[in-house]
Structure formats: structure tokens, C-alpha cells
Design an enzyme around this catalytic site. Sequence first.
Site, PDB file in Angstrom:
ATOM      1  N   CYS A  92      -4.667  19.214  18.412  1.00  0.00           N
ATOM      2  CA  CYS A  92      -3.309  18.799  17.998  1.00  0.00           C
ATOM      3  C   CYS A  92      -2.323  19.835  17.367  1.00  0.00           C
ATOM      4  O   CYS A  92      -2.081  20.730  18.189  1.00  0.00           O
ATOM      5  CB  CYS A  92      -3.370  17.459  17.260  1.00  0.00           C
ATOM      6  SG  CYS A  92      -1.834  16.425  17.116  1.00  0.00           S
ATOM      7  N   HIS A 184      -7.557  13.700  18.630  1.00  0.00           N
ATOM      8  CA  HIS A 184      -8.379  14.192  17.263  1.00  0.00           C
ATOM      9  C   HIS A 184      -9.715  13.567  17.260  1.00  0.00           C
ATOM     10  O   HIS A 184      -9.826  12.653  16.744  1.00  0.00           O
ATOM     11  CB  HIS A 184      -7.754  13.531  16.035  1.00  0.00           C
ATOM     12  CG  HIS A 184      -6.438  14.041  15.583  1.00  0.00           C
ATOM     13  ND1 HIS A 184      -6.143  15.254  14.737  1.00  0.00           N
ATOM     14  CD2 HIS A 184      -5.165  13.944  15.978  1.00  0.00           C
ATOM     15  CE1 HIS A 184      -5.105  15.552  14.613  1.00  0.00           C
ATOM     16  NE2 HIS A 184      -4.381  14.728  15.548  1.00  0.00           N
ATOM     17  N   GLU A 186     -12.103  14.454  15.408  1.00  0.00           N
ATOM     18  CA  GLU A 186     -12.961  14.516  14.231  1.00  0.00           C
ATOM     19  C   GLU A 186     -12.572  13.124  13.673  1.00  0.00           C
ATOM     20  O   GLU A 186     -13.028  12.736  12.478  1.00  0.00           O
ATOM     21  CB  GLU A 186     -12.168  15.682  13.331  1.00  0.00           C
ATOM     22  CG  GLU A 186     -10.871  15.487  12.851  1.00  0.00           C
ATOM     23  CD  GLU A 186      -9.760  15.644  13.872  1.00  0.00           C
ATOM     24  OE1 GLU A 186      -9.937  15.952  15.187  1.00  0.00           O
ATOM     25  OE2 GLU A 186      -8.600  15.896  13.560  1.00  0.00           O
TER      26      GLU A 186
HETATM   27  N1  GLN Z   1       3.248  16.826  15.037  1.00  0.00           N
HETATM   28  C1  GLN Z   1       2.441  17.807  14.621  1.00  0.00           C
HETATM   29  C2  GLN Z   1       3.213  19.358  14.966  1.00  0.00           C
HETATM   30  O1  GLN Z   1       3.924  19.342  15.659  1.00  0.00           O
HETATM   31  C3  GLN Z   1       1.114  17.707  14.938  1.00  0.00           C
HETATM   32  C4  GLN Z   1       0.488  16.467  14.608  1.00  0.00           C
HETATM   33  C5  GLN Z   1      -0.910  16.382  14.310  1.00  0.00           C
HETATM   34  O2  GLN Z   1      -1.646  17.675  14.227  1.00  0.00           O
HETATM   35  N2  GLN Z   1      -1.705  15.353  14.357  1.00  0.00           N
HETATM   36  O3  GLN Z   1       2.720  20.381  14.226  1.00  0.00           O
END
Ligand code: GLN
Length: 217
Positions: A92, A184, A186
Site C-alpha cells: 500500500c 495488506h 499483514e
Molecule cells: N492512502 C495512503 C497513501 O496514499 C496509503 C494507505 C495505506 O497504506 N493503507 O499513502
Amino acid sequence: MVGAATGALAAGPRPVVGVLALQGSFAEHVEALAALGVGTRLVRRPADLEGLGAIILPGGESTAMGRLLSDFALLEPLRAAVAGGLPAWGTCAGAILLARSISNDSRRHLALMDLEVERNAYGAQLESFRAAAPIAGLEGGDFPLVFIRAPAFVGLGPGVEPLASSGGKVVACRQGTMVATAFHPELSGDRRFHRWFLEQVAGLSLPAAGSGDGQAA
Ligand code: GLN
């Protein structure tokens, strides 16, 4: 000779996997790695990169993490380590750190993976949701996908291999020793993706599969 010591020697040195720990969901990655019997190290300073077998860049807030990487003088050493072959997996926000470019943000962070991402691509109403999909190379059926204000992977360079798609979008991909997931693992309780990254991408030897591999209930 003491049996326990013999066993430890026979198993070889435990690989140490770093988890970038400036911000975000690093504790959950440490928990997943510990369940697989892997030694972990929180990475906050350049010296923490020494001797790692791989590194995980967690989810969180990519803008904050990018800023902290600079403030902690870690951006360039981390970039050099990953460019030099340290296997790296970004989840992410971690994937945003790895990406070459961000379609809706002028910031650049590590910019090592030939991948364009769009931040917060799923919009306010779908900031967080669950899905499931098969992942190339992972046996045992669909993998649970947990998305939290996830980025979309909108442009994959020719050397970037898609590993999984959901809702018509690529959500996991690999370029050599770099892996990016929009979701994610994890937070899913399913350790298969962690095991796959460590064994197949980083080439590390893990203790034999055990209860720590448990899939999501
Ligand atoms: N929205 C976050 C970003 O742009 C990422 C979200 C996440 O890591 N769960 O950095």
C-alpha cells in the site's frame, strides 16, 4: 554437544528481515514474520539496513513516510540498498514509496519500480474494503485482500509482472526483487504471501511450514 545447539546449527543462521518502522502498520508485519520463524529488525537508521535478507515497506501514509525517510537520512541509503538488490516488498503506502511515479501527486520517493500508482484511487466511499483473488505462485486458493485507502496500479512497465487482479485492476506485481501490493496481507492473518516473498523473491530459507502459516479464519 547440546541437542538444542546442534539443531540451531543445523538450521543455519536465521535470516533477518527488516521492516521500515517510521510510521504505519509495521508491527503487523513483524508479527507475521515472527509467525514464520524469521528474525526481524525495525529499520529507522541507515545502520539498520546492514546484513538484512530483505525489507518490507509497510502501509501507512506515504507522504509522511517519505518525509520521515528524508528527515532520518534514510531515503538515499534505502534507495541504494534496494537498487543494489536488497529484496523489497511495499504494501500500500510502501508500494507508493517504491513506485516510479504517482499520477495524482508530484512527489517521488524511492522511485525504483517501473510502476505508476494513483493514490487513494478507490474514493471516499470505498476507502476500505475486502475482496479475495488468486495470486500467481500462491497455492491454497484465493487470498484475502484487505484494502485501506489503497492506491491503484495504473501503469506497469514492461519489466513488471502482474501477480493478482481484483475488480479489473492489478493489485499485486513484481519487478525482479521488488514486489508491490495495493492490499495488506499483514492484516489478513494469512501468511502465504509473506512466505512466498521471503522464499521465492528473497531466496531465504525459512523454518518448515507450521501453524504460523495459518490462513484467515
Ligand atoms: N492512502 C495512503 C497513501 O496514499 C496509503 C494507505 C495505506 O497504506 N493503507 O499513502
